[in-house]
Design a protein around this motif. Structure first.
Motif, PDB file in Angstrom:
ATOM      1  N   ARG A 146       0.783  -1.153  -0.120  1.00  0.00           N
ATOM      2  CA  ARG A 146      -0.160   0.053   0.091  1.00  0.00           C
ATOM      3  C   ARG A 146       0.782   1.371  -0.047  1.00  0.00           C
ATOM      4  NH1 ARG A 146      -5.320  -0.306   0.410  1.00  0.00           N
ATOM      5  NH2 ARG A 146      -6.325  -2.370   0.883  1.00  0.00           N
ATOM      6  N   GLY A 147       2.154   1.194   0.470  1.00  0.00           N
ATOM      7  CA  GLY A 147       2.927   2.282   0.264  1.00  0.00           C
ATOM      8  C   GLY A 147       3.129   3.182  -1.082  1.00  0.00           C
ATOM      9  N   ARG A 148       2.951   4.321  -1.099  1.00  0.00           N
ATOM     10  CA  ARG A 148       3.237   5.182  -2.356  1.00  0.00           C
ATOM     11  C   ARG A 148       4.348   4.846  -3.194  1.00  0.00           C
ATOM     12  NH1 ARG A 148      -0.092   9.921  -2.824  1.00  0.00           N
ATOM     13  NH2 ARG A 148       1.858  10.844  -3.807  1.00  0.00           N
ATOM     14  N   GLU A 149       5.368   4.378  -2.708  1.00  0.00           N
ATOM     15  CA  GLU A 149       6.486   4.534  -3.896  1.00  0.00           C
ATOM     16  C   GLU A 149       7.374   3.096  -3.531  1.00  0.00           C
ATOM     17  OE1 GLU A 149       8.964   7.897  -2.708  1.00  0.00           O
ATOM     18  OE2 GLU A 149       7.415   9.381  -3.164  1.00  0.00           O
ATOM     19  N   ALA A 150       6.581   1.894  -2.918  1.00  0.00           N
ATOM     20  CA  ALA A 150       7.411   0.726  -2.780  1.00  0.00           C
ATOM     21  C   ALA A 150       8.039   0.115  -3.832  1.00  0.00           C
ATOM     22  CB  ALA A 150       6.513  -0.275  -2.104  1.00  0.00           C
ATOM     23  N   LEU A 151       7.249   0.178  -4.999  1.00  0.00           N
ATOM     24  CA  LEU A 151       7.862  -0.364  -6.096  1.00  0.00           C
ATOM     25  C   LEU A 151       8.791   0.553  -6.791  1.00  0.00           C
ATOM     26  CD1 LEU A 151       7.866  -2.701  -8.435  1.00  0.00           C
ATOM     27  CD2 LEU A 151       5.814  -1.356  -9.583  1.00  0.00           C
ATOM     28  N   VAL A 152       8.628   1.782  -7.124  1.00  0.00           N
ATOM     29  CA  VAL A 152       9.101   2.722  -7.595  1.00  0.00           C
ATOM     30  C   VAL A 152      10.608   2.922  -6.815  1.00  0.00           C
ATOM     31  CG1 VAL A 152       9.674   5.237  -7.912  1.00  0.00           C
ATOM     32  CG2 VAL A 152       7.317   4.317  -8.565  1.00  0.00           C
ATOM     33  N   THR A 153      10.724   2.779  -5.728  1.00  0.00           N
ATOM     34  CA  THR A 153      11.896   2.680  -4.962  1.00  0.00           C
ATOM     35  C   THR A 153      12.901   1.570  -5.332  1.00  0.00           C
ATOM     36  OG1 THR A 153      11.015   3.980  -3.267  1.00  0.00           O
ATOM     37  CG2 THR A 153      13.120   2.607  -2.633  1.00  0.00           C
ATOM     38  N   CYS A 154      12.150   0.353  -5.440  1.00  0.00           N
ATOM     39  CA  CYS A 154      12.838  -0.746  -5.822  1.00  0.00           C
ATOM     40  C   CYS A 154      13.293  -0.592  -7.271  1.00  0.00           C
ATOM     41  CB  CYS A 154      12.048  -2.050  -5.681  1.00  0.00           C
ATOM     42  SG  CYS A 154      12.423  -3.669  -6.299  1.00  0.00           S
ATOM     43  N   LEU A 155      12.685  -0.290  -8.177  1.00  0.00           N
ATOM     44  CA  LEU A 155      12.970  -0.194  -9.528  1.00  0.00           C
ATOM     45  C   LEU A 155      14.183   0.943  -9.556  1.00  0.00           C
ATOM     46  CD1 LEU A 155       9.654  -0.346 -11.442  1.00  0.00           C
ATOM     47  CD2 LEU A 155      11.397  -2.169 -11.046  1.00  0.00           C
ATOM     48  N   HIS A 156      14.119   1.766  -9.004  1.00  0.00           N
ATOM     49  CA  HIS A 156      15.328   2.966  -9.151  1.00  0.00           C
ATOM     50  C   HIS A 156      16.533   2.266  -8.506  1.00  0.00           C
ATOM     51  CE1 HIS A 156      12.728   6.828  -8.961  1.00  0.00           C
ATOM     52  NE2 HIS A 156      12.602   6.231 -10.188  1.00  0.00           N
ATOM     53  N   GLU A 157      16.365   1.357  -7.458  1.00  0.00           N
ATOM     54  CA  GLU A 157      17.606   0.663  -6.843  1.00  0.00           C
ATOM     55  C   GLU A 157      18.214  -0.082  -7.751  1.00  0.00           C
ATOM     56  OE1 GLU A 157      16.070  -0.917  -3.515  1.00  0.00           O
ATOM     57  OE2 GLU A 157      16.432   0.871  -2.107  1.00  0.00           O
ATOM     58  N   LYS A 158      17.343  -0.831  -8.871  1.00  0.00           N
ATOM     59  CA  LYS A 158      17.741  -1.866  -9.821  1.00  0.00           C
ATOM     60  C   LYS A 158      18.205  -1.174 -11.033  1.00  0.00           C
ATOM     61  CE  LYS A 158      14.969  -5.674  -8.381  1.00  0.00           C
ATOM     62  NZ  LYS A 158      16.264  -6.616  -8.030  1.00  0.00           N
ATOM     63  N   GLY A 159      18.277   0.206 -11.123  1.00  0.00           N
ATOM     64  CA  GLY A 159      18.808   0.776 -12.334  1.00  0.00           C
ATOM     65  C   GLY A 159      17.821   1.332 -13.107  1.00  0.00           C
ATOM     66  N   PHE A 160      16.593   1.266 -12.989  1.00  0.00           N
ATOM     67  CA  PHE A 160      15.526   1.750 -14.120  1.00  0.00           C
ATOM     68  C   PHE A 160      15.109   3.412 -13.803  1.00  0.00           C
ATOM     69  CE2 PHE A 160      14.627  -2.959 -13.380  1.00  0.00           C
ATOM     70  CZ  PHE A 160      14.868  -3.250 -14.967  1.00  0.00           C
ATOM     71  N   ASP A 161      15.056   3.767 -14.837  1.00  0.00           N
ATOM     72  CA  ASP A 161      14.732   5.472 -14.703  1.00  0.00           C
ATOM     73  C   ASP A 161      13.230   5.693 -14.606  1.00  0.00           C
ATOM     74  OD1 ASP A 161      14.077   5.666 -17.403  1.00  0.00           O
ATOM     75  OD2 ASP A 161      16.036   6.006 -17.923  1.00  0.00           O
ATOM     76  N   ASP A 162      12.898   7.002 -14.280  1.00  0.00           N
ATOM     77  CA  ASP A 162      11.678   7.460 -14.184  1.00  0.00           C
ATOM     78  C   ASP A 162      10.828   7.287 -15.624  1.00  0.00           C
ATOM     79  OD1 ASP A 162      11.991   7.832 -11.859  1.00  0.00           O
ATOM     80  OD2 ASP A 162      11.662   9.938 -11.956  1.00  0.00           O
ATOM     81  N   HIS A 163      11.603   7.581 -16.783  1.00  0.00           N
ATOM     82  CA  HIS A 163      10.964   7.510 -18.091  1.00  0.00           C
ATOM     83  C   HIS A 163      10.458   6.102 -18.423  1.00  0.00           C
ATOM     84  CE1 HIS A 163      10.339   8.329 -22.414  1.00  0.00           C
ATOM     85  NE2 HIS A 163      11.229   7.318 -22.361  1.00  0.00           N
ATOM     86  N   LEU A 164      11.476   5.246 -18.139  1.00  0.00           N
ATOM     87  CA  LEU A 164      11.084   3.673 -18.375  1.00  0.00           C
ATOM     88  C   LEU A 164       9.924   3.439 -17.574  1.00  0.00           C
ATOM     89  CD1 LEU A 164      11.872   1.380 -20.358  1.00  0.00           C
ATOM     90  CD2 LEU A 164      13.329   0.660 -18.514  1.00  0.00           C
ATOM     91  N   ILE A 165      10.084   3.547 -16.187  1.00  0.00           N
ATOM     92  CA  ILE A 165       8.955   3.107 -15.061  1.00  0.00           C
ATOM     93  C   ILE A 165       7.697   3.769 -15.836  1.00  0.00           C
ATOM     94  CG2 ILE A 165       8.107   3.288 -12.897  1.00  0.00           C
ATOM     95  CD1 ILE A 165      11.018   3.513 -12.199  1.00  0.00           C
TER      96      ILE A 165
END
Length: 612
Positions: A152-171
């Motif tokens: 339910r957190g607002r950025e749980a997935l986004v944070t994980c994907l950032h850590e894996k090197g995926f940028d905002d544009h791709l997400i």
């Protein structure tokens, strides 16, 4: 010698076909039961001397590559790799290139699925595990479909994907996050949901569906439209079901994710889901490439059933028209509808608690039109004064549109007459005959002939030249008008490069060619440049959609003529005993060609007169 010719030189057509079809000698040809549709009498012929196959019933034909593409539901490049390996041919290595946008989208989706799967097993995922347990789904279902949970957190997935090197544009491009303000922080699109990875036929994750657990709306949320995800075209479970559907020539289409999950866990491997939507022509077309029979399983609600049946029939009519066949003809899709028994809820519940009844329900399915006819008649209030007229208004137009077969129409007109106590002759007169314009000679015959005198008459492959002409036109306008896009939706072109360009054009919303070019795979860009450089005359302003309709009619006409030529050549090599039966099957092909000739003439007249 290029790779294609080398493969054909090493791998005969019978080498490719015989693992799928039991072939027997018939003169200079080989024959067997067609693998693309159900039949009892062989109408499928292989000509070893020409390296081709042809079915006189469903009309499919081609070479080794065409056969593998049809049987295995593969793109040309994948069929090339498969046959090269079988023939022992080494394909030239391509230069290494940067991953395409589509490739990156698949990568970020795989990373998201791994995150969701891990979350389901963690503390946050207890609500998901409890929900699955309450629905009696175990670890086998979770593992088979890769189910997960979005915290339910607002950025749980986004944070994980950032850590894996995926940028905002791709997400954002993958539809995994939402950016409410320009330049603002991303937040997860899916929160507090049981997650269903949606895989394509090749097994790659194109998007996600999520069911809310606890409070929140909507109940089900799907990925938005992306470069690799189109809700109206995808089918949940197709990657798992494809082999079974091809083998059994049978598919069952349900509405919900968990319905499909339950079916596969229960051993019903030919089942896919439509993501909770009514069946579309794209979904039906995808199944039609694998099977002849599709059963649509509907919940017991009568009102919902009638609407779903009507939508399914519309999709079937669009598909059969695009494939150049009448509904009910050989090679057309047999769309059937199964009504679940009252008091048993959805397919999930029925399969779980009464599997035998589920099997009987699917077995008892009715042809789609018969189902809709019966449901419509049952829904009428026969105590009302105008019920007969309502029945005629709702059913007669559909009888006319559903099939061009006079015999089929007569059968259903007779049944409608019996149900309503109306004279069948009066109903028959209500259906117009063939257009009189198709029987008259054109007053501008010379100009029509000039319009048809194009490079397509000077090539050995008119289909390919018409395809090129279509792409040349679209590359010059770039932004395809809505009506033209609707006409092109679901079109399959012979050349994979043309198909790639067409798919990209239908999504493009910008008039800058250089930007569009960058959206194409590198190996297709040069082809697009060459085609755009041909610079064919553009249609007058406002007539682009009409021009596209005319090109599509000519394309269908050329495909039918090519099919006829192949059939005639195969016929010549057949023994006399087989020729009689095959000749009878050519009749419907001649009729289709004559109908397309009339349609092309009508469209040409519209262009000449300026009416559209």
């Amino acid at each position: 010698m290029d790779a294609v010719e080398e493969i054909k030189g090493r791998l005969s057509i019978e080498d490719v076909v015989s693992p799928y079809v039991e072939l027997k000698r018939s003169g200079s040809s080989l024959k067997g039961l067609c693998p693309f549709h159900q039949e009892k009498t062989p109408s499928f012929y292989v000509r070893p001397s020409h390296g081709t196959f042809h079915c006189f019933s469903c009309g499919k034909g081609g070479d080794q590559f065409t056969f593998v593409m049809e049987m295995e539901h593969l793109e040309f490049r994948d069929a090339l790799k498969q046959l090269a390996e079988q023939a022992g041919v080494t394909l030239p290595e391509r230069e290494a290139r940067k991953p395409s946008l589509k490739g990156k989208l698949y990568e970020v989706n795989e990373a998201a699925q791994a995150f969701f799967a891990g979350a389901l097993q963690g503390n946050d995922g207890r609500i998901g595990r409890d929900y699955l347990q309450s629905r009696q789904f175990g670890a086998d279902a979770v593992a088979l479909f890769g189910l997960g949970y979005s915290p339910r957190g607002r950025e749980a997935l986004v944070t994980c994907l950032h850590e894996k090197g995926f940028d905002d544009h791709l997400i954002l491009a993958a539809g995994l996050a939402i950016q409410e303000d320009s330049g603002g922080r991303l937040r997860d699109r899916f929160r507090g949901r049981l997650m269903f990875p949606i895989r394509d036929a090749a097994g790659k994750i194109s998007g996600f569906g999520g069911r809310i657990l606890g409070e929140g709306q909507p109940k089900y949320l799907n990925s938005p439209q992306t470069e690799i995800f189109d809700k109206s075209a995808v089918l949940f479970g197709i990657g798992l079901a494809a082999d079974s559907i091809r083998r059994t020539r049978h598919a069952v289409l349900v509405e919900g994710y968990l319905d499909a999950v339950r079916a596969h866990v229960g051993g019903y491997l030919d089942t896919v889901a439509s993501l909770g939507t009514a069946v579309t022509v794209q979904q039906l077309g995808a199944l039609a490439r694998m099977t002849d029979t599709v059963v649509l399983a509907l919940d017991p609600d009568p009102a919902g059933q009638n609407a779903a049946a009507r939508t399914a029939i519309t999709a079937l009519m669009e598909l059969t028209k695009a494939r150049g066949r009448a509904a009910g003809a050989a090679g057309a899709v047999d769309l059937r509808i199964a009504r679940l028994p009252e008091g048993h809820g959805d397919p999930d519940e029925l399969i779980r608690d009464h599997p035998k009844l589920w099997e009987e329900t699917i077995e008892a399915s009715k042809p789609a039109f018969a189902f809709f006819f019966d449901q419509t008649m049952a829904s009428l209030d026969r105590s009302a004064e105008g019920w007969r007229q309502e029945a005629v208004d709702r059913l007669l137009p559909l009888i006319q549109q559903f099939s061009d077969s006079a015999g089929w129409q007569a059968e259903w007109i007779q049944r409608l007459a019996a149900e309503t106590d109306i004279d069948p002759t009066a109903l028959q007169r209500s259906i117009p005959g063939p257009s009189s314009t198709r029987r008259r000679q054109s007053p501008v015959r010379g100009r029509e002939a000039a319009m048809r005198t194009t490079t397509q008459a000077l090539t050995n492959d008119p289909v390919l030249e018409i395809e090129r002409g279509l792409i040349v036109l679209l590359l010059q306008i770039l932004v395809v008008p809505r009506e033209a896009a609707e006409a092109l939706d679901g079109l399959t072109l012979d050349r994979p490069e043309h198909q790639t360009i067409l798919a990209a054009l239908l999504k493009w919303q910008n008039y800058e060619y250089d930007l569009f070019r960058e959206s194409l795979p590198e190996d297709v860009r040069e082809i697009a440049d060459n085609l755009r450089g041909r610079r064919a005359p553009l249609p007058p302003e406002g007539k682009t959609s009409l021009a596209v309709r005319l090109i599509l009619a000519r394309l269908q006409q050329a495909r039918l003529q090519r099919q006829l030529r192949s059939a005639i050549e195969t016929l010549k090599a057949m023994p006399a005993d087989d020729q009689l039966a095959a000749n009878q099957n050519l009749g419907s092909l001649y009729l289709q060609i004559k109908e397309m000739e009339g349609e092309v003439r009508d469209l040409e007249m519209l262009v000449l007169r300026g009416n559209y």
